[in-house]
Design a protein around this motif. Structure first.
Motif, mmCIF file in Angstrom:
data_model
loop_
_atom_site.group_PDB
_atom_site.id
_atom_site.type_symbol
_atom_site.label_atom_id
_atom_site.label_comp_id
_atom_site.label_asym_id
_atom_site.label_seq_id
_atom_site.Cartn_x
_atom_site.Cartn_y
_atom_site.Cartn_z
ATOM 1 N N GLY A 1 0.776 -1.225 0.000
ATOM 2 C CA GLY A 1 0.000 0.000 0.000
ATOM 3 C C GLY A 1 0.804 1.269 0.000
ATOM 4 O O GLY A 1 0.264 2.345 0.321
ATOM 5 N N TYR A 2 2.062 1.214 -0.370
ATOM 6 C CA TYR A 2 2.885 2.421 -0.400
ATOM 7 C C TYR A 2 2.466 3.312 -1.573
ATOM 8 O O TYR A 2 1.792 2.867 -2.505
ATOM 9 N N PRO A 3 2.883 4.569 -1.558
ATOM 10 C CA PRO A 3 2.421 5.522 -2.577
ATOM 11 C C PRO A 3 2.847 5.109 -3.995
ATOM 12 O O PRO A 3 3.888 4.494 -4.198
ATOM 13 N N TYR A 4 1.972 5.520 -4.940
ATOM 14 C CA TYR A 4 2.330 5.352 -6.344
ATOM 15 C C TYR A 4 3.380 6.386 -6.726
ATOM 16 O O TYR A 4 3.531 7.413 -6.070
ATOM 17 N N GLY A 5 4.074 6.126 -7.813
ATOM 18 C CA GLY A 5 5.101 7.035 -8.286
ATOM 19 C C GLY A 5 6.063 6.308 -9.206
ATOM 20 O O GLY A 5 5.731 5.268 -9.786
ATOM 21 N N PRO A 6 7.302 6.807 -9.324
ATOM 22 C CA PRO A 6 8.289 6.149 -10.194
ATOM 23 C C PRO A 6 8.879 4.889 -9.580
ATOM 24 O O PRO A 6 9.958 4.445 -9.994
ATOM 25 N N GLY A 7 8.203 4.298 -8.585
ATOM 26 C CA GLY A 7 8.691 3.076 -7.978
ATOM 27 C C GLY A 7 8.644 1.873 -8.902
ATOM 28 O O GLY A 7 9.169 0.810 -8.556
ATOM 29 N N PHE A 8 7.985 2.020 -10.073
ATOM 30 C CA PHE A 8 7.902 0.926 -11.032
ATOM 31 C C PHE A 8 8.987 1.022 -12.112
ATOM 32 O O PHE A 8 8.990 0.240 -13.064
ATOM 33 N N LEU A 9 9.901 1.988 -11.980
ATOM 34 C CA LEU A 9 10.922 2.193 -13.011
ATOM 35 C C LEU A 9 11.864 0.989 -13.122
ATOM 36 O O LEU A 9 12.248 0.589 -14.217
ATOM 37 N N ALA A 10 12.227 0.389 -11.982
ATOM 38 C CA ALA A 10 13.115 -0.777 -12.020
ATOM 39 C C ALA A 10 12.475 -1.929 -12.786
ATOM 40 O O ALA A 10 13.160 -2.660 -13.525
ATOM 41 N N LEU A 11 11.145 -2.098 -12.613
ATOM 42 C CA LEU A 11 10.455 -3.158 -13.342
ATOM 43 C C LEU A 11 10.510 -2.907 -14.848
ATOM 44 O O LEU A 11 10.692 -3.834 -15.641
ATOM 45 N N VAL A 12 10.353 -1.649 -15.248
ATOM 46 C CA VAL A 12 10.413 -1.312 -16.674
ATOM 47 C C VAL A 12 11.797 -1.637 -17.248
ATOM 48 O O VAL A 12 11.928 -2.245 -18.320
ATOM 49 N N VAL A 13 12.857 -1.249 -16.515
ATOM 50 C CA VAL A 13 14.217 -1.508 -16.993
ATOM 51 C C VAL A 13 14.478 -3.009 -17.079
ATOM 52 O O VAL A 13 15.063 -3.507 -18.054
ATOM 53 N N ALA A 14 14.049 -3.758 -16.060
ATOM 54 C CA ALA A 14 14.254 -5.209 -16.074
ATOM 55 C C ALA A 14 13.480 -5.866 -17.211
ATOM 56 O O ALA A 14 13.971 -6.803 -17.858
ATOM 57 N N PHE A 15 12.258 -5.383 -17.474
ATOM 58 C CA PHE A 15 11.445 -5.944 -18.549
ATOM 59 C C PHE A 15 12.132 -5.706 -19.901
ATOM 60 O O PHE A 15 12.240 -6.626 -20.730
ATOM 61 N N PHE A 16 12.605 -4.480 -20.120
ATOM 62 C CA PHE A 16 13.294 -4.180 -21.374
ATOM 63 C C PHE A 16 14.544 -5.046 -21.528
ATOM 64 O O PHE A 16 14.835 -5.554 -22.620
ATOM 65 N N GLY A 17 15.300 -5.224 -20.435
ATOM 66 C CA GLY A 17 16.512 -6.023 -20.509
ATOM 67 C C GLY A 17 16.235 -7.474 -20.849
ATOM 68 O O GLY A 17 16.956 -8.086 -21.647
ATOM 69 N N ALA A 18 15.174 -8.046 -20.255
ATOM 70 C CA ALA A 18 14.853 -9.447 -20.536
ATOM 71 C C ALA A 18 14.417 -9.638 -21.982
ATOM 72 O O ALA A 18 14.830 -10.594 -22.658
ATOM 73 N N VAL A 19 13.569 -8.734 -22.478
ATOM 74 C CA VAL A 19 13.118 -8.839 -23.872
ATOM 75 C C VAL A 19 14.298 -8.659 -24.828
ATOM 76 O O VAL A 19 14.424 -9.361 -25.832
ATOM 77 N N ARG A 20 15.174 -7.722 -24.512
ATOM 78 C CA ARG A 20 16.321 -7.445 -25.379
ATOM 79 C C ARG A 20 17.262 -8.635 -25.475
ATOM 80 O O ARG A 20 17.866 -8.886 -26.526
ATOM 81 N N HIS A 21 17.396 -9.400 -24.406
ATOM 82 C CA HIS A 21 18.293 -10.550 -24.405
ATOM 83 C C HIS A 21 17.588 -11.841 -24.823
ATOM 84 O O HIS A 21 18.136 -12.932 -24.673
ATOM 85 N N GLY A 22 16.372 -11.732 -25.324
ATOM 86 C CA GLY A 22 15.694 -12.901 -25.860
ATOM 87 C C GLY A 22 14.845 -13.683 -24.876
ATOM 88 O O GLY A 22 14.319 -14.732 -25.230
ATOM 89 N N HIS A 23 14.657 -13.193 -23.659
ATOM 90 C CA HIS A 23 13.843 -13.891 -22.662
ATOM 91 C C HIS A 23 12.443 -13.258 -22.614
ATOM 92 O O HIS A 23 12.005 -12.728 -21.591
ATOM 93 N N ARG A 24 11.757 -13.333 -23.728
ATOM 94 C CA ARG A 24 10.444 -12.688 -23.824
ATOM 95 C C ARG A 24 9.415 -13.383 -22.941
ATOM 96 O O ARG A 24 8.585 -12.723 -22.313
#
Length: 400
Positions: free
Chosen positions: A88-111
């Motif tokens: 229940g913590y506040p919303y904000g840029p706390g999801f940025l790490a997830l975005v970076v990790a998602f891009f990295g996995a897709v880029r390396h072929g782990h879609r």
């Protein structure tokens, strides 16, 4: 006027520079600072405490491993981000790490791992927003309603689309680079073959003349030394000319600052010199020209000259004939070169068994032509080359 540069986010610059630790630190700073500022306008959320800040830092810390274990990293970051959302913590840029990790996995072929992790995170979001009882949650007044839910869904779809576009762009760049490398290797191979063919044509002809004249000089040295002098003079002139042509061919390997060749490439204008050299070697060559010469470039002229040169060399090396004929027949299509050896064969096959005939065919094929070689039906040997006049040979002066 200075060059205008587009602003690039710091985490993007860090990732491109190959600094996983620096990129993780930048993401952590943005998450902590951004979420701290955003919580002031979210009264219904749980204020950040030690556990909240730990979760905000833990996600970016896992990004250090995204290159070595991209699938495990995106799963772990998704779990941390889902735990942050569950708490229940506040919303904000706390999801940025997830975005970076998602891009990295897709880029390396782990879609698959990336999409499953994102689906798990979105499932937690739906459960905390609609399904779970308020007693199970730290922030009961947390529900996302109406247009807010559409905004969250649109944000996730945007992340997915961006990752797929980045993957497609990376694959496209890799394919273009592979094609460029293949084309560069093919051009290098073609250039090596061209140089090998050119050196063969120069050296085979010149050395054959030198060999014949050296034999004549040895036979006449004691009995008629004045005639031996003529043979030695021919050897000197032939070797000098061959050396100059070899230097011109090797000049194609010169550096960018080296001087260009001072002499033009051999062509049909030097056919009389070729006939004269053959005459010094004891081979009488008669040249017949038919038709009106069409407008040609250096490519066709060089190919015709080398084909005649190689054919005469084969006569000297493989035939007992002391006469031969060369015919140049022009028409509206191009040039037909015919060299006839009356035979009979001497030491070896009349047509030769080395790379000479292969070189002739390669030269003709480069212009879109062909070479036929074989017995002429009267005990001799005939080489006939058809060299078409193309746009490449007339406009550029060489084959493309």
């Amino acid at each position: 006027m200075g060059e205008t540069r587009l602003w690039v986010p710091p985490w993007v610059r860090a990732a491109k520079a190959g600094w996983p630790v620096a990129g993780a630190v930048v993401v952590a700073v943005l998450q902590v600072a951004g979420t701290t500022a955003a919580q002031r306008h979210q009264g219904g959320r749980v204020p950040l405490d030690a556990w909240g800040y730990l979760l905000l830092v833990l996600g970016p810390a896992l990004l250090v491993l995204r290159r070595r274990w991209p699938a495990a990293t995106v799963a772990a970051v998704s779990a941390v981000t889902a735990g942050y959302l569950w708490a229940g913590y506040p919303y904000g840029p706390g999801f940025l790490a997830l975005v970076v990790a998602f891009f990295g996995a897709v880029r390396h072929g782990h879609r698959r791992a990336a999409w499953l992790s994102a689906a798990g995170f979105y499932l937690v979001h739906l459960l905390t927003s609609y399904a779970l009882p308020d007693a199970w949650l730290r922030a009961p007044n947390h529900a996302v309603r109406g247009w807010q839910e559409l905004g969250v869904t649109a944000w996730l779809l945007l992340v997915f689309a961006g990752a797929e576009l980045a993957r497609f762009r990376q694959e496209r760049i890799a394919a273009v680079r592979a094609a460029e490398e293949e084309a560069r290797a093919r051009r290098n191979d073609e250039e090596r073959l061209r140089m090998a063919r050119e050196l063969h044509d120069i050296l085979a002809h010149s050395i054959s003349l030198i060999h014949v004249q050296a034999g004549v000089a040895l036979e006449l040295l004691d009995a008629r030394p004045e005639q031996a002098r003529d043979a030695l003079t021919t050897i000197k002139a032939t070797s000098k000319e061959a050396l100059g042509e070899v230097r011109q061919v090797l000049g194609t390997l010169r550096g960018p600052g080296a001087a260009a060749p001072r002499t033009p490439a051999p062509g049909l204008q030097r056919l009389d010199e070729l006939v004269e050299q053959a005459g010094h070697a004891g081979l009488a060559v008669s040249v017949t020209r038919r038709g009106r010469p069409a407008r040609t470039g250096a490519g066709l002229e060089l190919a015709a000259f080398r084909i005649v040169q190689e054919a005469l060399t084969n006569v000297l090396r493989h035939s007992t004939a002391r006469t031969t004929t060369v015919e140049l027949a022009w028409d509206t299509v191009g040039l037909t070169v015919t060299v006839t050896d009356p035979g009979p064969p001497g030491g070896g096959d009349a047509g030769g068994s080395g790379n000479g005939l292969t070189g002739m065919r390669e030269r003709a094929a480069a212009l879109g032509g062909s070479v036929e070689a074989g017995p002429d039906g009267a005990g001799g040997w005939r080489v006939r080359a058809r060299l078409p006049v193309t746009a490449a040979t007339t406009e550029n002066g060489d084959t493309t």
